[in-house]
Scaffold this motif. Structure first.
Motif, PDB file in Angstrom:
ATOM      1  N   UNK A 166      20.891 -21.178  18.289  1.00  0.00           N
ATOM      2  CA  UNK A 166      20.777 -21.428  19.725  1.00  0.00           C
ATOM      3  C   UNK A 166      22.070 -21.024  20.432  1.00  0.00           C
ATOM      4  N   UNK A 167      23.215 -21.382  19.835  1.00  0.00           N
ATOM      5  CA  UNK A 167      24.508 -21.046  20.432  1.00  0.00           C
ATOM      6  C   UNK A 167      24.709 -19.531  20.473  1.00  0.00           C
ATOM      7  N   UNK A 168      24.417 -18.884  19.351  1.00  0.00           N
ATOM      8  CA  UNK A 168      24.618 -17.441  19.260  1.00  0.00           C
ATOM      9  C   UNK A 168      23.638 -16.666  20.130  1.00  0.00           C
ATOM     10  N   UNK A 169      22.504 -17.307  20.438  1.00  0.00           N
ATOM     11  CA  UNK A 169      21.470 -16.637  21.217  1.00  0.00           C
ATOM     12  C   UNK A 169      21.724 -16.624  22.712  1.00  0.00           C
ATOM     13  N   UNK A 170      22.704 -17.390  23.179  1.00  0.00           N
ATOM     14  CA  UNK A 170      22.996 -17.423  24.611  1.00  0.00           C
ATOM     15  C   UNK A 170      23.742 -16.146  25.011  1.00  0.00           C
ATOM     16  N   UNK A 171      23.238 -15.457  26.013  1.00  0.00           N
ATOM     17  CA  UNK A 171      23.880 -14.246  26.517  1.00  0.00           C
ATOM     18  C   UNK A 171      24.102 -14.379  28.025  1.00  0.00           C
ATOM     19  N   UNK A 172      25.245 -13.920  28.478  1.00  0.00           N
ATOM     20  CA  UNK A 172      25.567 -13.959  29.897  1.00  0.00           C
ATOM     21  C   UNK A 172      25.992 -12.573  30.359  1.00  0.00           C
ATOM     22  N   UNK A 173      25.774 -12.315  31.627  1.00  0.00           N
ATOM     23  CA  UNK A 173      26.117 -11.011  32.195  1.00  0.00           C
ATOM     24  C   UNK A 173      27.550 -11.033  32.719  1.00  0.00           C
ATOM     25  N   UNK A 174      28.381 -10.157  32.180  1.00  0.00           N
ATOM     26  CA  UNK A 174      29.759 -10.045  32.635  1.00  0.00           C
ATOM     27  C   UNK A 174      30.019  -8.688  33.241  1.00  0.00           C
ATOM     28  N   UNK A 175      31.253  -8.443  33.610  1.00  0.00           N
ATOM     29  CA  UNK A 175      31.588  -7.174  34.252  1.00  0.00           C
ATOM     30  C   UNK A 175      31.443  -5.986  33.306  1.00  0.00           C
ATOM     31  N   UNK A 176      31.483  -6.273  32.003  1.00  0.00           N
ATOM     32  CA  UNK A 176      31.332  -5.205  31.009  1.00  0.00           C
ATOM     33  C   UNK A 176      29.988  -5.264  30.289  1.00  0.00           C
ATOM     34  N   UNK A 177      29.054  -6.005  30.878  1.00  0.00           N
ATOM     35  CA  UNK A 177      27.732  -6.120  30.274  1.00  0.00           C
ATOM     36  C   UNK A 177      27.484  -7.503  29.694  1.00  0.00           C
ATOM     37  N   UNK A 178      26.478  -7.604  28.825  1.00  0.00           N
ATOM     38  CA  UNK A 178      26.130  -8.885  28.226  1.00  0.00           C
ATOM     39  C   UNK A 178      27.183  -9.311  27.201  1.00  0.00           C
ATOM     40  N   UNK A 179      27.445 -10.621  27.159  1.00  0.00           N
ATOM     41  CA  UNK A 179      28.370 -11.157  26.168  1.00  0.00           C
ATOM     42  C   UNK A 179      27.897 -12.528  25.717  1.00  0.00           C
ATOM     43  N   UNK A 180      28.395 -12.937  24.544  1.00  0.00           N
ATOM     44  CA  UNK A 180      28.090 -14.271  24.022  1.00  0.00           C
ATOM     45  C   UNK A 180      29.215 -15.216  24.425  1.00  0.00           C
ATOM     46  N   UNK A 181      28.944 -16.214  25.256  1.00  0.00           N
ATOM     47  CA  UNK A 181      30.011 -17.119  25.705  1.00  0.00           C
ATOM     48  C   UNK A 181      30.463 -18.026  24.562  1.00  0.00           C
ATOM     49  N   UNK A 182      31.630 -18.676  24.690  1.00  0.00           N
ATOM     50  CA  UNK A 182      32.080 -19.606  23.649  1.00  0.00           C
ATOM     51  C   UNK A 182      31.092 -20.748  23.481  1.00  0.00           C
ATOM     52  N   UNK A 183      31.047 -21.300  22.292  1.00  0.00           N
ATOM     53  CA  UNK A 183      30.095 -22.388  22.047  1.00  0.00           C
ATOM     54  C   UNK A 183      30.334 -23.563  22.980  1.00  0.00           C
ATOM     55  N   UNK A 184      31.600 -23.737  23.401  1.00  0.00           N
ATOM     56  CA  UNK A 184      31.908 -24.883  24.267  1.00  0.00           C
ATOM     57  C   UNK A 184      31.622 -24.601  25.748  1.00  0.00           C
ATOM     58  N   UNK A 185      30.828 -23.571  25.997  1.00  0.00           N
ATOM     59  CA  UNK A 185      30.418 -23.286  27.376  1.00  0.00           C
ATOM     60  C   UNK A 185      29.150 -24.039  27.754  1.00  0.00           C
TER      61      UNK A 185
END
Length: 249
Positions: A166-185
């Protein structure tokens, strides 16, 4: 006529405490602190046994307990900050000192020396057994967020793997594209559910995502805790192995 100042009853002003922040803690290191475990109570847990010295009023199977404060919960919200899997080496009950014999890292080749016994325990040549243990270091949410540890083993390892996915599956859109945020997000809710197999019935963890962390102070606490665990400043100190050889979890 002289005016006499009257002292107000109650707590002192916060700014007085703030001026002396951290005083008295200079010699307290992590070795002097107890990191709370958040664990699921079962039928054999001493906390639910009214004749046991560790009995906690109101404790019952399926409740979650904070092992330092003895607070009981039906469910908790946590921020996961660091994950570490280890092999914890135990002696059998009755011969144990109440603490692990040793803790081996996940990449240790010690597992290759074990054999599975009739109780499904991985036995070492010395007679001790290994518990494959998934450690989730977390921030327990509440009025005052606190650091804590959740350890999952046996049947709960699949819950741990699901949570990691579940943690690894979270993706967010950043200025350089999709990224995986830290688990503590993100914040997750943990509750207990009844589970069973051919060896019995017990309570285990159930994990669901709540949403992103919105409080900057909580995020900062989580990030700092993650960094300290990552540097080895904070270790998982496993207590007495309480499950019997017939307990399915």
């Amino acid at each position: 006529m002289n005016q006499v100042a009257t002292k107000k009853e109650g707590a002192l002003a916060t700014n007085i405490f703030e001026a002396d922040a951290d005083k008295g803690t200079q010699n307290i290191s992590q070795e002097d602190l107890a990191l709370p475990f958040l664990k699921v109570l079962g039928q054999l847990s001493p906390e639910v046994n009214k004749t046991h010295g560790k009995y906690v009023e109101g404790a019952e199977p399926g409740k979650i307990i904070n092992t330092v404060t003895n607070e009981l919960y039906d469910s908790i919200n946590v921020v996961p900050v660091f994950y570490k899997r280890q092999y914890v080496e135990w002696q059998d009950r009755g011969t144990s000192t109440g603490a692990p014999v040793a803790i081996h890292e996940a990449d240790s080749d010690i597992v290759s020396t074990t054999t599975r016994d009739k109780s499904y325990k991985d036995r070492l040549p010395n007679g001790n057994y290994l518990e494959n243990t998934a450690n989730h270091f977390v921030i327990l949410m509440g009025d005052s967020p606190t650091t804590a540890l959740i350890s999952m083993k046996a049947t709960q390892l699949k819950i741990s793997r699901k949570w990691n996915s579940m943690m690894m599956g979270i993706k967010m859109q950043g200025k350089n594209g999709l990224f995986t945020p830290p688990t503590y997000s993100h914040i997750y809710n943990l509750k207990t559910v009844q589970m069973s197999n051919d060896k019995g019935t017990w309570f285990g963890w159930d994990v669901s995502k709540v949403g992103p962390v919105t409080d900057k102070s909580v995020y900062d606490i989580a990030k700092n805790f993650a960094e300290r665990v990552g540097k080895g400043e904070i270790q998982a100190k496993h207590g007495t192995e309480e499950t019997s050889s017939t307990t399915p979890y």
